[in-house]
Scaffold this motif. Structure first.
Motif, short mmCIF file in Angstrom:
data_model
loop_
_atom_site.label_atom_id
_atom_site.label_comp_id
_atom_site.label_asym_id
_atom_site.label_seq_id
_atom_site.Cartn_x
_atom_site.Cartn_y
_atom_site.Cartn_z
N PHE A 43 -56.89 18.00 10.03
CA PHE A 43 -55.69 18.74 10.45
C PHE A 43 -56.07 20.20 10.73
N PRO A 44 -55.16 20.95 11.38
CA PRO A 44 -55.53 22.32 11.76
C PRO A 44 -55.40 23.37 10.64
N VAL A 45 -56.09 24.50 10.85
CA VAL A 45 -56.12 25.61 9.90
C VAL A 45 -54.71 26.10 9.56
N CYS A 46 -53.78 26.04 10.53
CA CYS A 46 -52.41 26.52 10.31
C CYS A 46 -51.79 25.91 9.04
N VAL A 47 -52.11 24.67 8.76
CA VAL A 47 -51.53 24.00 7.58
C VAL A 47 -51.93 24.77 6.32
N GLU A 48 -53.21 25.10 6.22
CA GLU A 48 -53.69 25.83 5.03
C GLU A 48 -53.17 27.26 5.02
N CYS A 49 -53.07 27.85 6.21
CA CYS A 49 -52.66 29.24 6.33
C CYS A 49 -51.20 29.40 5.90
N LYS A 50 -50.33 28.48 6.35
CA LYS A 50 -48.91 28.50 5.95
C LYS A 50 -48.80 28.35 4.44
N ARG A 51 -49.61 27.42 3.90
CA ARG A 51 -49.56 27.16 2.46
C ARG A 51 -49.91 28.43 1.68
N LYS A 52 -50.76 29.27 2.27
CA LYS A 52 -51.14 30.51 1.58
C LYS A 52 -50.12 31.62 1.79
N GLY A 53 -49.15 31.36 2.66
CA GLY A 53 -48.09 32.35 2.88
C GLY A 53 -48.52 33.56 3.69
N LEU A 82 -57.06 31.05 16.52
CA LEU A 82 -57.23 29.66 16.96
C LEU A 82 -56.82 28.67 15.87
N GLY A 83 -56.09 29.16 14.86
CA GLY A 83 -55.63 28.31 13.76
C GLY A 83 -54.92 27.04 14.16
N PRO A 84 -54.05 27.05 15.20
CA PRO A 84 -53.30 25.83 15.52
C PRO A 84 -54.16 24.67 16.00
N ILE A 85 -55.36 24.94 16.52
CA ILE A 85 -56.16 23.85 17.10
C ILE A 85 -57.51 23.68 16.41
N THR A 86 -57.78 24.48 15.38
CA THR A 86 -59.10 24.42 14.72
C THR A 86 -59.04 23.59 13.45
N ARG A 87 -60.08 22.85 13.21
CA ARG A 87 -60.18 21.98 12.03
C ARG A 87 -60.10 22.81 10.74
N ALA A 88 -59.31 22.36 9.80
CA ALA A 88 -59.12 23.06 8.53
C ALA A 88 -60.25 22.75 7.55
N GLY A 89 -60.10 23.23 6.32
CA GLY A 89 -61.10 22.98 5.27
C GLY A 89 -61.64 24.28 4.71
N CYS A 90 -61.36 25.39 5.42
CA CYS A 90 -61.88 26.69 5.00
C CYS A 90 -60.86 27.43 4.14
N ASP A 91 -59.68 26.79 3.92
CA ASP A 91 -58.60 27.45 3.21
C ASP A 91 -58.16 28.71 3.98
N ALA A 92 -58.17 28.60 5.29
CA ALA A 92 -57.72 29.68 6.18
C ALA A 92 -58.40 31.00 5.81
N ARG A 93 -59.71 30.95 5.65
CA ARG A 93 -60.44 32.10 5.14
C ARG A 93 -60.26 33.35 6.00
N CYS A 94 -60.41 33.23 7.32
CA CYS A 94 -60.32 34.44 8.16
C CYS A 94 -58.90 35.01 8.21
N PRO A 95 -57.87 34.19 8.53
CA PRO A 95 -56.52 34.77 8.52
C PRO A 95 -56.16 35.38 7.16
N SER A 96 -56.64 34.79 6.07
CA SER A 96 -56.34 35.35 4.75
C SER A 96 -57.04 36.69 4.53
N ASN A 97 -58.04 36.98 5.35
CA ASN A 97 -58.71 38.29 5.31
C ASN A 97 -58.25 39.16 6.49
N ASN A 98 -57.08 38.83 7.05
CA ASN A 98 -56.48 39.62 8.15
C ASN A 98 -57.31 39.60 9.43
N VAL A 99 -57.97 38.48 9.70
CA VAL A 99 -58.72 38.31 10.94
C VAL A 99 -58.28 36.98 11.55
N GLY A 100 -57.96 36.97 12.85
CA GLY A 100 -57.56 35.72 13.49
C GLY A 100 -58.67 34.69 13.45
#
Lengths: 437, 246
Positions: free
Chosen positions: B160-170, B182-200
């Motif tokens: 599933f895409p990164v957005c799922v993990e990113c939303k979960r992290k609020g 590129l969160g909506p189309i990129t494979r998850a598993g990183c726990d949305a590491r970049c968006p959580s560090n304020n980087v797309g």
């Protein structure tokens, strides 16, 4: 006697170095016909593919030249872009970058000294058997490496290819409690580094006794032991501004290496921890000086194998520097700073940083839209290759005179290449535009 | 019997090898359960009787092709580590420029000294059993796959895409801040590491299953982002997926 000796040494894909290289030595009738370190890493063409990229992406791409040197490339790249685009950074950003360099230097040096070099000194094939014979040493190595990675992760968002450092800004700050806990661990680490000095000293008689004076090149600054900034300094010719880097490096393509070679005032020069300690010994802080004294290290040291010793000295220096940097950050108070609004403009920038393996240069030219039109990176490991070849050519005849057998010569040459801590992945990633002319 | 494990590296930065060594707290335990018979970066022991081969880096020279075919023959299970091996990763940027020009740009009139091929992911040359994604790969993914293989079970990779993990992290959506992500189309598993560090999201794990790239592009355009900039971001790590990037 050695005078009638024929010998052929070919170490294919030397182990316990970063990347792929071969040692090739041919001796006929006791005369060394060839002694070279061949770089056979696949070429990667980073400078070509960074062209056409936006200034916000350059550091993301160039940090991936190398996993171990990632923060070094990242920071050098950012400094280069900032110099081209006229971007200023705040004191807080600079302090965080310096702390990241401290972590990255510790990370790389500990990996090199304990995992790649120590097995030779202990007569082991790798750190794996050492885990059984010397568990305390291995646990200490892992503790230090873990701390170094945590410094990088807490400052940069990830231990490898972190993302928080961007042009003119840090996207997310560490918390006060994260920095305080790092500080406590760094104070403890100074004791582990005292023990490291003792461990290496105890096996120092295994370090080959070979000296060859060469030219040593590093950054040098008037304020401190230069890692982040400074002038280029040569032990032969003195200081010169970073903008003159091409005159210092003179890169050329050689057939036996996908990595280019460099030279300056002699046929070769050396960069890295030993060059830094030789040029900047007077700038070592208290912890660095204490380690140097314990080793009896007094600049200038002309034995290239002592690069590993210089790395241990630098480990002590960067840990103390890191503690002081955290104190400065906490003393002034961490502040959220606004994201800068950067307007692209055409221009060229040159940046240089001391990364674990030595002096690194990036040079980019941007167009009006902030797109890269030209790029050049000169990597420390490349700058050492010609010096390694020169060492081999001087040392091998001496080994023959001492009647060393093939195994002993091979081991000494492997240890020589390892001592330079070559980062071969890094070394095959550039190009120099001037070759087209 | 402990499974015999080998590590090999091709064209890449060795950052994934480093991530493995960065498992400091687990390394000594790992050694209780596997026997390492080939790991050039860490040991001078080299044997070819391995059960599991972990491969890092892309295939980019004729010699690489021969070597990976040999490894496939020897290994019962082949696992790729990180973006370069699993998708070609950032190395695929090279394929967007004519090969001869790239070589000349870097090595000048000496370009002919060195062989190079268009960059390939490992599965473009040989069969791959499991892939660990990401640039660099995540330590946790490596530990999970190693544990599963040692236990003889099938490793799990999110699709599933990164957005799922990113939303979960609020996290605040990067689009609201006017940034490419590129969160909506990129494979998850990183726990949305970049968006959580304020980087797309840069897309380092490659595309998620059935990505709706057309829709993602349109949404970003709706937020005022330029098509050229979006396409350039796709090319960073999606170079392997021609429909997206050419």
């Amino acid at each position: 006697m050695s005078t009638t000796k024929d010998m052929s040494i070919n170490v294919h894909h030397l182990t316990r170095v970063e990347g792929h290289g071969d040692i090739v030595v041919n001796i006929k009738d006791g005369v060394v016909e060839e002694a070279k370190f061949h770089v056979v890493e696949s070429p990667r063409f980073f400078e070509a593919f960074v062209r056409g990229r936006h200034f916000t992406e350059t550091a993301w791409i160039t940090c991936r030249i190398c996993g171990i040197c990632s923060p070094g490339h990242q920071i050098t790249s950012l400094k280069t872009t900032e110099s081209a685009l006229g971007i200023e950074i705040t004191e807080q950003t600079r302090l965080l970058r310096e702390l990241l360099i401290d972590g990255a230097t510790l990370q790389s040096h500990i990996l090199h000294v304990y995992f790649l070099v120590a097995p030779d000194l202990f007569g082991a094939s790798s750190v794996i058997p050492l885990a059984e014979t010397n568990p305390d040493v291995v646990k200490r190595a892992l503790r230090l490496k873990n701390l170094a990675n945590d410094i990088c992760e807490i400052v940069n968002g990830n231990a490898v290819h972190g993302m928080r450092m961007v042009p003119g800004w840090v996207t997310k700050l560490p918390t006060v409690s994260e920095l305080k806990s790092l500080r406590e661990r760094m104070v403890e680490a100074l004791k582990d580094l005292d023990a490291t000095v003792e461990t290496i000293k105890a096996v120092a008689d295994k370090i080959p006794d070979f000296t060859r004076e060469t030219e040593y090149i590093s950054l040098r600054s008037k304020d401190d032991f230069a890692f982040y900034d400074g002038d280029i300094f040569s032990s032969d010719t003195g200081a010169t501004p970073v903008d003159n880097y091409l005159e210092m490096t003179n890169e050329k393509v050689v057939r036996h290496s996908t990595a280019k070679h460099t030279h300056h005032s002699r046929s070769s020069y050396m960069v890295g921890a030993l060059a830094r300690c030789n040029n900047n010994e007077d700038r070592l802080n208290e912890a660095g000086q204490k380690a140097a004294k314990a080793f009896g290290f007094k600049a200038p040291v002309y034995n290239p194998y002592f690069n590993s010793v210089a790395q241990v000295i630098e480990c002590a220096h960067v840990v103390q520097h890191g503690i002081e940097t955290i104190d400065k950050l906490l003393g002034r108070g961490l502040k959220e700073e606004p994201k800068p609004n950067i307007k692209p403009k055409a221009g060229r920038g040159i940046g240089s940083t001391e990364v674990p393996r030595g002096i690194l240069f990036h040079d980019y030219t941007y167009d009006d839209n902030g797109i890269v039109v030209d790029a050049n990176c000169i990597i420390p490991t490349n700058q050492n290759f010609a010096n390694i070849d020169d060492d081999m050519n001087e040392f091998v005849p001496k080994m023959l005179d001492m009647d060393w057998d093939k195994d002993k010569i091979t081991l000494a040459l492997e240890m020589l290449v390892r001592a330079y801590d070559p980062c071969i992945s890094c070394s095959v990633h550039y190009l120099n535009v001037s070759f087209k002319d | 019997m402990k499974p015999k494990v080998a590590f090999f590296d091709f064209t890449g930065c060795e950052g994934c090898q480093l991530q493995k060594l960065n498992c400091e707290n687990e390394l000594l335990d790992i050694l209780q359960h596997v026997e390492i018979v080939n790991f050039r970066e860490a040991t001078s022991v080299r044997r070819d009787d391995y059960d599991i081969a972990f491969v890092e880096g892309s295939i980019s020279t004729p010699k690489d092709v021969n070597r990976i075919q040999e490894i496939r023959k020897n290994a019962k299970i082949l696992v790729t580590l990180g973006a370069c091996a699993s998708t070609g990763g950032l190395n695929k940027l090279k394929n967007f420029q004519p090969l001869n020009e790239v070589r000349e740009y870097v090595y000048g009139d000496k370009a002919g000294y060195f062989d190079t091929l268009p960059v390939m992911a490992v599965d473009e040359v040989v069969r791959v059993d499991y892939k660990i994604h990401g640039c660099p790969m995540d330590k946790k993914d490596f530990m999970n796959i190693l544990k599963a293989l040692v236990m003889g079970s099938k490793p799990y990779t999110p699709d599933f895409p990164v957005c799922v993990e990113c939303k979960r992290k609020g996290n605040v959506c990067r689009y609201e801040l006017g940034e490419i992500c590129l969160g909506p189309i990129t494979r998850a598993g990183c726990d949305a590491r970049c968006p959580s560090n304020n980087v797309g999201c840069t897309g380092c794990r490659g595309l998620a299953e059935n990505p709706n790239v057309k829709e993602a592009t349109e949404v970003m355009e709706k937020y005022g982002l330029k098509r050229d900039d979006i396409l350039r971001r796709y090319r960073l790590f999606y170079g392997y997926w021609q429909e997206v990037t050419r």
